[in-house]
Design a protein around this motif. Sequence first.
Motif, PDB file in Angstrom:
ATOM      1  N   LYS A 165       0.831  -1.198   0.000  1.00  0.00           N
ATOM      2  CA  LYS A 165       0.000   0.000   0.000  1.00  0.00           C
ATOM      3  C   LYS A 165       0.865   1.247   0.000  1.00  0.00           C
ATOM      4  CE  LYS A 165      -4.297  -0.170   1.875  1.00  0.00           C
ATOM      5  NZ  LYS A 165      -5.224   0.023   2.976  1.00  0.00           N
ATOM      6  N   GLY A 166       0.419   2.236  -0.765  1.00  0.00           N
ATOM      7  CA  GLY A 166       1.126   3.501  -0.821  1.00  0.00           C
ATOM      8  C   GLY A 166       0.598   4.365  -1.948  1.00  0.00           C
ATOM      9  N   PRO A 167       1.209   5.539  -2.140  1.00  0.00           N
ATOM     10  CA  PRO A 167       0.714   6.494  -3.132  1.00  0.00           C
ATOM     11  C   PRO A 167       1.128   6.205  -4.572  1.00  0.00           C
ATOM     12  CG  PRO A 167       2.575   7.441  -1.964  1.00  0.00           C
ATOM     13  CD  PRO A 167       2.285   6.107  -1.325  1.00  0.00           C
ATOM     14  N   ALA A 168       1.973   5.207  -4.801  1.00  0.00           N
ATOM     15  CA  ALA A 168       2.432   4.924  -6.171  1.00  0.00           C
ATOM     16  C   ALA A 168       1.301   4.370  -7.017  1.00  0.00           C
ATOM     17  CB  ALA A 168       3.592   3.926  -6.150  1.00  0.00           C
ATOM     18  N   PRO A 169       1.160   4.888  -8.236  1.00  0.00           N
ATOM     19  CA  PRO A 169       0.173   4.300  -9.143  1.00  0.00           C
ATOM     20  C   PRO A 169       0.599   2.899  -9.562  1.00  0.00           C
ATOM     21  CG  PRO A 169       1.268   6.212 -10.155  1.00  0.00           C
ATOM     22  CD  PRO A 169       1.841   6.033  -8.796  1.00  0.00           C
ATOM     23  N   ALA A 170      -0.346   2.088  -9.957  1.00  0.00           N
ATOM     24  CA  ALA A 170      -0.048   0.710 -10.375  1.00  0.00           C
ATOM     25  C   ALA A 170       0.588   0.726 -11.759  1.00  0.00           C
ATOM     26  CB  ALA A 170      -1.325  -0.112 -10.398  1.00  0.00           C
ATOM     27  N   SER A 171       1.570  -0.152 -11.925  1.00  0.00           N
ATOM     28  CA  SER A 171       2.275  -0.277 -13.193  1.00  0.00           C
ATOM     29  C   SER A 171       1.801  -1.532 -13.913  1.00  0.00           C
ATOM     30  CB  SER A 171       3.779  -0.360 -12.927  1.00  0.00           C
ATOM     31  OG  SER A 171       4.475  -0.601 -14.123  1.00  0.00           O
ATOM     32  N   ASP A 172       2.036  -1.567 -15.200  1.00  0.00           N
ATOM     33  CA  ASP A 172       1.744  -2.752 -15.986  1.00  0.00           C
ATOM     34  C   ASP A 172       2.658  -3.875 -15.500  1.00  0.00           C
ATOM     35  OD1 ASP A 172       1.437  -4.735 -17.881  1.00  0.00           O
ATOM     36  OD2 ASP A 172       1.666  -3.394 -19.600  1.00  0.00           O
ATOM     37  N   PRO A 173       2.113  -5.008 -15.052  1.00  0.00           N
ATOM     38  CA  PRO A 173       2.952  -6.076 -14.513  1.00  0.00           C
ATOM     39  C   PRO A 173       3.896  -6.716 -15.528  1.00  0.00           C
ATOM     40  CG  PRO A 173       0.635  -6.728 -14.530  1.00  0.00           C
ATOM     41  CD  PRO A 173       0.697  -5.314 -14.989  1.00  0.00           C
ATOM     42  N   ASP A 174       3.650  -6.496 -16.813  1.00  0.00           N
ATOM     43  CA  ASP A 174       4.501  -7.078 -17.846  1.00  0.00           C
ATOM     44  C   ASP A 174       5.664  -6.164 -18.249  1.00  0.00           C
ATOM     45  OD1 ASP A 174       2.870  -9.319 -17.925  1.00  0.00           O
ATOM     46  OD2 ASP A 174       1.548  -8.415 -19.439  1.00  0.00           O
ATOM     47  N   LYS A 175       5.681  -4.945 -17.739  1.00  0.00           N
ATOM     48  CA  LYS A 175       6.733  -3.986 -18.092  1.00  0.00           C
ATOM     49  C   LYS A 175       7.628  -3.724 -16.893  1.00  0.00           C
ATOM     50  CE  LYS A 175       4.196  -1.537 -21.662  1.00  0.00           C
ATOM     51  NZ  LYS A 175       3.669  -0.246 -22.096  1.00  0.00           N
ATOM     52  N   ALA A 176       8.862  -3.355 -17.174  1.00  0.00           N
ATOM     53  CA  ALA A 176       9.808  -3.018 -16.111  1.00  0.00           C
ATOM     54  C   ALA A 176       9.409  -1.690 -15.470  1.00  0.00           C
ATOM     55  CB  ALA A 176      11.214  -2.919 -16.675  1.00  0.00           C
ATOM     56  N   ASP A 177       9.618  -1.593 -14.162  1.00  0.00           N
ATOM     57  CA  ASP A 177       9.398  -0.334 -13.465  1.00  0.00           C
ATOM     58  C   ASP A 177      10.738   0.185 -12.956  1.00  0.00           C
ATOM     59  OD1 ASP A 177       9.908  -1.952 -11.272  1.00  0.00           O
ATOM     60  OD2 ASP A 177       7.952  -1.673 -10.345  1.00  0.00           O
ATOM     61  N   ILE A 178      10.731   1.289 -12.235  1.00  0.00           N
ATOM     62  CA  ILE A 178      11.962   1.913 -11.761  1.00  0.00           C
ATOM     63  C   ILE A 178      12.728   1.002 -10.799  1.00  0.00           C
ATOM     64  CG2 ILE A 178      10.856   3.190  -9.875  1.00  0.00           C
ATOM     65  CD1 ILE A 178      13.679   4.575 -12.084  1.00  0.00           C
ATOM     66  N   VAL A 179      12.036   0.177 -10.035  1.00  0.00           N
ATOM     67  CA  VAL A 179      12.707  -0.754  -9.125  1.00  0.00           C
ATOM     68  C   VAL A 179      13.464  -1.818  -9.928  1.00  0.00           C
ATOM     69  CG1 VAL A 179      12.374  -2.455  -7.286  1.00  0.00           C
ATOM     70  CG2 VAL A 179      11.053  -0.341  -7.274  1.00  0.00           C
ATOM     71  N   ASP A 180      12.851  -2.315 -10.986  1.00  0.00           N
ATOM     72  CA  ASP A 180      13.537  -3.272 -11.864  1.00  0.00           C
ATOM     73  C   ASP A 180      14.804  -2.652 -12.439  1.00  0.00           C
ATOM     74  OD1 ASP A 180      11.630  -5.310 -11.568  1.00  0.00           O
ATOM     75  OD2 ASP A 180      10.428  -4.564 -13.243  1.00  0.00           O
ATOM     76  N   GLU A 181      14.704  -1.400 -12.890  1.00  0.00           N
ATOM     77  CA  GLU A 181      15.866  -0.711 -13.439  1.00  0.00           C
ATOM     78  C   GLU A 181      16.956  -0.537 -12.390  1.00  0.00           C
ATOM     79  OE1 GLU A 181      14.293   2.079 -17.090  1.00  0.00           O
ATOM     80  OE2 GLU A 181      14.766   3.043 -15.187  1.00  0.00           O
ATOM     81  N   ALA A 182      16.569  -0.115 -11.201  1.00  0.00           N
ATOM     82  CA  ALA A 182      17.554   0.124 -10.142  1.00  0.00           C
ATOM     83  C   ALA A 182      18.312  -1.154  -9.797  1.00  0.00           C
ATOM     84  CB  ALA A 182      16.874   0.691  -8.904  1.00  0.00           C
ATOM     85  N   ILE A 183      17.605  -2.265  -9.695  1.00  0.00           N
ATOM     86  CA  ILE A 183      18.253  -3.533  -9.367  1.00  0.00           C
ATOM     87  C   ILE A 183      19.101  -4.028 -10.540  1.00  0.00           C
ATOM     88  CG2 ILE A 183      17.813  -5.980  -8.881  1.00  0.00           C
ATOM     89  CD1 ILE A 183      15.475  -5.035  -7.097  1.00  0.00           C
ATOM     90  N   THR A 184      18.588  -3.899 -11.747  1.00  0.00           N
ATOM     91  CA  THR A 184      19.326  -4.341 -12.931  1.00  0.00           C
ATOM     92  C   THR A 184      20.615  -3.541 -13.121  1.00  0.00           C
ATOM     93  OG1 THR A 184      17.280  -5.005 -14.024  1.00  0.00           O
ATOM     94  CG2 THR A 184      19.193  -4.645 -15.439  1.00  0.00           C
ATOM     95  N   PHE A 185      20.552  -2.237 -12.930  1.00  0.00           N
ATOM     96  CA  PHE A 185      21.705  -1.368 -13.176  1.00  0.00           C
ATOM     97  C   PHE A 185      22.614  -1.215 -11.963  1.00  0.00           C
ATOM     98  CE2 PHE A 185      18.789   1.119 -16.273  1.00  0.00           C
ATOM     99  CZ  PHE A 185      18.945   0.145 -17.232  1.00  0.00           C
ATOM    100  N   PHE A 186      22.199  -1.705 -10.810  1.00  0.00           N
ATOM    101  CA  PHE A 186      22.945  -1.462  -9.577  1.00  0.00           C
ATOM    102  C   PHE A 186      24.412  -1.867  -9.676  1.00  0.00           C
ATOM    103  CE2 PHE A 186      24.741  -3.049  -5.628  1.00  0.00           C
ATOM    104  CZ  PHE A 186      24.758  -1.877  -4.899  1.00  0.00           C
ATOM    105  N   ARG A 187      24.673  -3.077 -10.112  1.00  0.00           N
ATOM    106  CA  ARG A 187      26.051  -3.590 -10.086  1.00  0.00           C
ATOM    107  C   ARG A 187      26.974  -2.837 -11.040  1.00  0.00           C
ATOM    108  NH1 ARG A 187      25.376 -10.036 -10.037  1.00  0.00           N
ATOM    109  NH2 ARG A 187      23.852  -9.575 -11.642  1.00  0.00           N
ATOM    110  N   ALA A 188      26.454  -2.144 -12.013  1.00  0.00           N
ATOM    111  CA  ALA A 188      27.277  -1.285 -12.875  1.00  0.00           C
ATOM    112  C   ALA A 188      27.343   0.132 -12.300  1.00  0.00           C
ATOM    113  CB  ALA A 188      26.708  -1.254 -14.281  1.00  0.00           C
ATOM    114  N   ASN A 189      26.206   0.679 -11.894  1.00  0.00           N
ATOM    115  CA  ASN A 189      26.165   2.064 -11.433  1.00  0.00           C
ATOM    116  C   ASN A 189      26.855   2.291 -10.098  1.00  0.00           C
ATOM    117  OD1 ASN A 189      24.848   2.883 -13.710  1.00  0.00           O
ATOM    118  ND2 ASN A 189      22.833   3.026 -12.781  1.00  0.00           N
ATOM    119  N   VAL A 190      26.974   1.261  -9.274  1.00  0.00           N
ATOM    120  CA  VAL A 190      27.564   1.442  -7.952  1.00  0.00           C
ATOM    121  C   VAL A 190      29.044   1.834  -8.040  1.00  0.00           C
ATOM    122  CG1 VAL A 190      28.299  -0.941  -7.494  1.00  0.00           C
ATOM    123  CG2 VAL A 190      27.541   0.500  -5.613  1.00  0.00           C
ATOM    124  N   PHE A 191      29.686   1.620  -9.165  1.00  0.00           N
ATOM    125  CA  PHE A 191      31.095   1.956  -9.320  1.00  0.00           C
ATOM    126  C   PHE A 191      31.333   3.443  -9.567  1.00  0.00           C
ATOM    127  CE2 PHE A 191      31.136  -2.577 -10.264  1.00  0.00           C
ATOM    128  CZ  PHE A 191      32.208  -2.978  -9.492  1.00  0.00           C
TER     129      PHE A 191
END
Length: 192
Positions: free
Chosen positions: A47-73
Amino acid sequence: MPGLKLMTWVFYIQFLAHKVYHSSFVDDDGIKKACSCPLLPLKTHIKGPAPASDPDKADIVDEAITFFRANVFFKNFHVKSSADKLLIYLTSYINIALKRLEGCRTLAVGTKAIINLGLEKVPVPGEPGFPFPGLFTLPQSQEEAELLRNYLKQIREETSGRLLNCAYRANGFPNKWWLAFAKRKFMNIVIL
């Protein structure tokens, strides 16, 4: 051939370290904002103020986790869109979460550590403990501050849940290819 594996790993890190990954959510027309932070849609049941996203598409959390190991450097991160600000915040949060998970040897212990992290107060811009002064604007009202606090709390909880799936293998033991990144300092920020 242990030297070859090490050289391959070093080459891979150097390759990744030359390209910062930005968010694909560059078009934020019609997206509600709080303190200049876009309240992007999430694939979540929390629960929270975020609007619901399409479950078949990537959201910002998916991007953050996917890019983390490169961006952390990176010690610097050029912001191209307002979604990049949220990506910076989430990268820092993932770094904090991995630091908390570093000593947790089972999924059960890691889950408890993440739950405790989720119970901590979420600071907003202008409050002590907010990791990036100037990343977002100061809230203009108490309502705006609470909206951002609730959104950040929701997105942190969602990120934590998905991160546990990466940081631990199906057998409940740590994934060293993720937890090794707990030692990294994103943008030279020391995590306590």
